[in-house]
Motif scaffolding. Sequence first.
Motif, PDB file in Angstrom:
ATOM      1  N   ASP A 158      66.433  45.056  85.716  1.00 21.42           N
ATOM      2  CA  ASP A 158      65.604  45.296  86.911  1.00 21.42           C
ATOM      3  C   ASP A 158      65.624  44.100  87.857  1.00 21.42           C
ATOM      4  O   ASP A 158      65.740  44.267  89.075  1.00 21.42           O
ATOM      5  N   LYS A 159      65.521  42.891  87.306  1.00 20.73           N
ATOM      6  CA  LYS A 159      65.560  41.686  88.155  1.00 20.73           C
ATOM      7  C   LYS A 159      66.901  41.581  88.877  1.00 20.73           C
ATOM      8  O   LYS A 159      66.962  41.188  90.033  1.00 20.73           O
ATOM      9  N   GLN A 194      65.570  45.735  79.763  1.00 19.86           N
ATOM     10  CA  GLN A 194      65.304  46.439  81.024  1.00 19.86           C
ATOM     11  C   GLN A 194      64.822  45.460  82.087  1.00 19.86           C
ATOM     12  O   GLN A 194      65.177  45.583  83.255  1.00 19.86           O
ATOM     13  N   ASP A 195      64.025  44.464  81.690  1.00 21.03           N
ATOM     14  CA  ASP A 195      63.513  43.476  82.633  1.00 21.03           C
ATOM     15  C   ASP A 195      64.662  42.701  83.294  1.00 21.03           C
ATOM     16  O   ASP A 195      64.670  42.499  84.506  1.00 21.03           O
ATOM     17  N   ASN A 200      67.091  44.588  91.577  1.00 20.08           N
ATOM     18  CA  ASN A 200      66.123  44.449  92.670  1.00 20.08           C
ATOM     19  C   ASN A 200      66.243  43.142  93.437  1.00 20.08           C
ATOM     20  O   ASN A 200      65.591  42.969  94.462  1.00 20.08           O
TER      21      ASN A 200
END
Length: 194
Positions: free
Chosen positions: A132-133, A128-129, A136
């Motif tokens: 997300d990076k 997920q990280d 975003n």
Amino acid sequence: MAPIFVRSLLVAAAVAVSGVAMVGCTTTPPDSQGSPRADRSALEAQTNATLSRLYDTAPGSRELISRAKGVLVFPAVIGGSFVVGVEHGRGVLRSGQRTLGYYSTTGASIGWQAGGQSKAVIYVFNTQDALDKFVNGNGWSAGVDATVAVGKVGANGMIDTQTAQAPVAAFVMTNAGLEAGVSLQGSKITKIAL
């Protein structure tokens, strides 16, 4: 001073020839209406076909992608080169069965090269990280914003564990199948409106 001028002239000529060659590398038929809805539908259909081809080519890839937090598929990254290489493609970011957005990828290289090719590139966001990076960020470059493990099939014929455990993995397919040892360094990915 003369060798610098000659080298500059050769590079300028190579860029001009590459630009003219790339004009012929279009995936839009001349009579295409080019509406956003038609573009989205065509890109979604190409994405489905590319994923099906990956599943047939790399055993274990279906399971890897079903567990992933997101997958970004560029069905056709078209490249052409004559000393200066340029490639471009459009893709779809999905999480599960839901489309999160549309993206473009571009890349360039300099060196002695000539020709053209088309390939499919699939980025798998396993955490997920990492997803997300990517989502975003204001633009994203493989190798700069994230380390990308190029997907491999192990000796047992399945996706290797290193690929499955990397935060971001990528698969590159040509007409011949999966490509090994491909570098995606410097490929710039940006969100687009379709």
